[in-house]
Design a protein around this motif. Sequence first.
Motif, PDB file in Angstrom:
ATOM      1  N   ARG A 227     -54.475 -22.995  12.099  1.00 27.44           N
ATOM      2  CA  ARG A 227     -56.254 -22.850  12.714  1.00 27.44           C
ATOM      3  C   ARG A 227     -56.772 -21.862  13.037  1.00 27.44           C
ATOM      4  O   ARG A 227     -56.932 -22.021  14.336  1.00 27.44           O
ATOM      5  CB  ARG A 227     -57.455 -24.273  12.261  1.00 27.44           C
ATOM      6  CG  ARG A 227     -56.977 -25.046  11.161  1.00 27.44           C
ATOM      7  CD  ARG A 227     -57.631 -26.515  10.791  1.00 27.44           C
ATOM      8  NE  ARG A 227     -57.109 -26.853   9.942  1.00 27.44           N
ATOM      9  CZ  ARG A 227     -58.134 -26.406   8.693  1.00 27.44           C
ATOM     10  NH1 ARG A 227     -59.327 -25.801   8.537  1.00 27.44           N
ATOM     11  NH2 ARG A 227     -57.792 -26.802   7.322  1.00 27.44           N
ATOM     12  N   LEU A 228     -57.724 -21.207  13.514  1.00 26.42           N
ATOM     13  CA  LEU A 228     -58.093 -20.087  14.055  1.00 26.42           C
ATOM     14  C   LEU A 228     -59.704 -21.235  15.518  1.00 26.42           C
ATOM     15  O   LEU A 228     -60.173 -22.259  15.090  1.00 26.42           O
ATOM     16  CB  LEU A 228     -58.835 -19.541  13.840  1.00 26.42           C
ATOM     17  CG  LEU A 228     -59.653 -18.193  14.831  1.00 26.42           C
ATOM     18  CD1 LEU A 228     -58.668 -17.883  15.149  1.00 26.42           C
ATOM     19  CD2 LEU A 228     -60.666 -17.185  13.954  1.00 26.42           C
ATOM     20  N   ARG A 229     -59.274 -20.978  16.604  1.00 26.53           N
ATOM     21  CA  ARG A 229     -60.081 -21.596  17.097  1.00 26.53           C
ATOM     22  C   ARG A 229     -61.276 -21.158  17.999  1.00 26.53           C
ATOM     23  O   ARG A 229     -62.460 -21.245  18.135  1.00 26.53           O
ATOM     24  CB  ARG A 229     -59.240 -22.181  18.773  1.00 26.53           C
ATOM     25  CG  ARG A 229     -60.075 -22.733  19.916  1.00 26.53           C
ATOM     26  CD  ARG A 229     -60.563 -24.593  19.052  1.00 26.53           C
ATOM     27  NE  ARG A 229     -61.697 -24.980  20.275  1.00 26.53           N
ATOM     28  CZ  ARG A 229     -62.542 -24.786  20.193  1.00 26.53           C
ATOM     29  NH1 ARG A 229     -63.418 -23.470  19.554  1.00 26.53           N
ATOM     30  NH2 ARG A 229     -64.222 -25.152  21.187  1.00 26.53           N
TER      31      ARG A 229
ATOM     32  N   VAL B 270     -57.045 -10.951  21.951  1.00 27.46           N
ATOM     33  CA  VAL B 270     -56.916 -12.717  22.476  1.00 27.46           C
ATOM     34  C   VAL B 270     -57.086 -13.467  21.130  1.00 27.46           C
ATOM     35  O   VAL B 270     -58.814 -13.797  21.440  1.00 27.46           O
ATOM     36  CB  VAL B 270     -57.106 -12.768  23.688  1.00 27.46           C
ATOM     37  CG1 VAL B 270     -56.325 -14.398  23.652  1.00 27.46           C
ATOM     38  CG2 VAL B 270     -56.242 -11.918  24.541  1.00 27.46           C
ATOM     39  N   ALA B 271     -56.309 -14.245  20.247  1.00 28.97           N
ATOM     40  CA  ALA B 271     -56.997 -15.083  19.513  1.00 28.97           C
ATOM     41  C   ALA B 271     -56.495 -16.875  19.919  1.00 28.97           C
ATOM     42  O   ALA B 271     -54.920 -17.039  20.607  1.00 28.97           O
ATOM     43  CB  ALA B 271     -56.893 -14.908  18.228  1.00 28.97           C
ATOM     44  N   THR B 272     -56.965 -17.883  20.093  1.00 34.17           N
ATOM     45  CA  THR B 272     -56.572 -19.658  20.435  1.00 34.17           C
ATOM     46  C   THR B 272     -56.742 -19.490  19.156  1.00 34.17           C
ATOM     47  O   THR B 272     -57.465 -19.892  18.682  1.00 34.17           O
ATOM     48  CB  THR B 272     -57.606 -19.738  21.917  1.00 34.17           C
ATOM     49  OG1 THR B 272     -58.004 -18.919  22.514  1.00 34.17           O
ATOM     50  CG2 THR B 272     -56.873 -21.261  21.142  1.00 34.17           C
ATOM     51  N   VAL B 273     -55.319 -19.960  19.014  1.00 34.89           N
ATOM     52  CA  VAL B 273     -55.009 -20.924  17.763  1.00 34.89           C
ATOM     53  C   VAL B 273     -54.509 -22.172  17.556  1.00 34.89           C
ATOM     54  O   VAL B 273     -53.709 -22.024  18.747  1.00 34.89           O
ATOM     55  CB  VAL B 273     -54.054 -20.158  16.218  1.00 34.89           C
ATOM     56  CG1 VAL B 273     -54.815 -17.980  16.416  1.00 34.89           C
ATOM     57  CG2 VAL B 273     -52.038 -19.608  17.484  1.00 34.89           C
ATOM     58  N   ILE B 274     -54.345 -22.761  16.725  1.00 31.40           N
ATOM     59  CA  ILE B 274     -53.708 -24.234  16.294  1.00 31.40           C
ATOM     60  C   ILE B 274     -52.695 -24.056  15.487  1.00 31.40           C
ATOM     61  O   ILE B 274     -52.981 -23.826  15.051  1.00 31.40           O
ATOM     62  CB  ILE B 274     -54.724 -24.722  16.662  1.00 31.40           C
ATOM     63  CG1 ILE B 274     -56.177 -25.320  17.502  1.00 31.40           C
ATOM     64  CG2 ILE B 274     -54.297 -26.440  16.413  1.00 31.40           C
ATOM     65  CD1 ILE B 274     -57.524 -26.062  17.155  1.00 31.40           C
ATOM     66  N   VAL B 275     -51.966 -24.202  16.362  1.00 34.70           N
ATOM     67  CA  VAL B 275     -50.717 -24.735  15.013  1.00 34.70           C
ATOM     68  C   VAL B 275     -50.180 -25.600  15.648  1.00 34.70           C
ATOM     69  O   VAL B 275     -49.949 -26.829  16.404  1.00 34.70           O
ATOM     70  CB  VAL B 275     -49.577 -22.925  15.475  1.00 34.70           C
ATOM     71  CG1 VAL B 275     -50.396 -22.169  15.203  1.00 34.70           C
ATOM     72  CG2 VAL B 275     -49.243 -23.232  16.342  1.00 34.70           C
ATOM     73  N   GLU B 276     -48.654 -26.595  14.471  1.00 30.63           N
ATOM     74  CA  GLU B 276     -48.050 -27.454  14.481  1.00 30.63           C
ATOM     75  C   GLU B 276     -47.082 -27.294  15.849  1.00 30.63           C
ATOM     76  O   GLU B 276     -46.695 -26.045  16.701  1.00 30.63           O
ATOM     77  CB  GLU B 276     -46.802 -27.533  13.806  1.00 30.63           C
ATOM     78  CG  GLU B 276     -47.651 -27.793  12.007  1.00 30.63           C
ATOM     79  CD  GLU B 276     -46.877 -28.060  11.184  1.00 30.63           C
ATOM     80  OE1 GLU B 276     -45.764 -27.813  11.176  1.00 30.63           O
ATOM     81  OE2 GLU B 276     -47.304 -28.352  10.118  1.00 30.63           O
TER      82      GLU B 276
END
Length: 377
Positions: free
Chosen positions: A257-259, A265-271
């Motif tokens: 999911r995109l934070r 620069v992108a901050t993403v939430i991953v497993e």
Amino acid sequence: MVEVAAFVDLLRSTVIVVVGTGLLAALAGLLTAASYRWATTRAPPAGVGTIVGLSTVTGYLSYRLVESRAFFEGVPLDHQFSAGFVLATLFVGGTVATAGGRLGDRIACEVTAIPRIDGDGEAVASVRAARLAVSIELPDVIDDADGYRPVDPALRRAIAGSTVRLPHGLTAEQRRDRLERHLECEYGVGYAAVVLDDDGSLERVFVGQQSSGLGSMLPPGTAAVAIRADCSPDASLGDPIEIWSTGDRIRLVTTGRLRTTAGSVATVIVERDRVGDLSPEHRYRVVTRPDESTDGYAFASTLRRVDETVVTLSVDPEGPLAGEFVGWLPGRVLLVHRDGEFHPLPADNETLQAADELWVLARPDHLTESDLTSAPI
């Protein structure tokens, strides 16, 4: 005649330098006091204009001494005239700097329409004699606010037993607001709540710290990672995404999911076990997935900026909540867990049953005033 003319010229130069440095000190004191009053709306500390003005004069004298090894040509540095020149310059500079500081304070008050309160005089003496200021002593025990991180014990000890002075004649609500703002500003706590008795006296104080970073917002088993990526222009907070590698070999790296995004620069939430598949040296392409987006992350971000927090309540068969309506609770009931089923946003006329688990959005002090026990989410 030649010596008299030389002495007159030396005296004229001395007067010019003393007057010039005095004007420079006055200007420095004026600007310092005016800037302090404009920036803080408070009176500048005593002597700050004088210190700044004398520092300016000392700097000028030091520069002149380094440049020419003497204050005046033909006058040795250890001569009595040089000593008198330094004393006169510092005396005049300190005097006019003090006056300039007071003038600058007055000018700033007039320009910015800030009323100046005279600390002396009959009016102030009468107020002090009448004891119109209310002194409120904080409790010896400061409690932790539910739903917030605990405050450092040393800071709690500093708050406990301290005295806060408030104006006379405030209502109970105004007194509560003043006390809470004082604790948050003076001690730097993220949240403060004050509980007052019916007569307006202080009963309990709750303090807590706002959670910082993304850790408190991440689902279990996930992690937040910053990557270099080309994001889809329609991607927004909380959108489900796919992360693809770029270059000769294009492949799906992982999903998440995109934070947030900041330029490239992108901050993403991953497993958490897929973090090692993402490299800071590589550039990726972020594509939104054909799935329903969620407002949960936006809600969590908003929740961190307000006083309300989400707490859980358990309905005890012998407690005050059993048999009551949902609308009776302070705040807003977000979810009811009953018999293994979840009921989001129940109606106000929904009756609470024993063993119900409630998720409530409310201020911790409102829960305390209602004698409800809670646990932070």
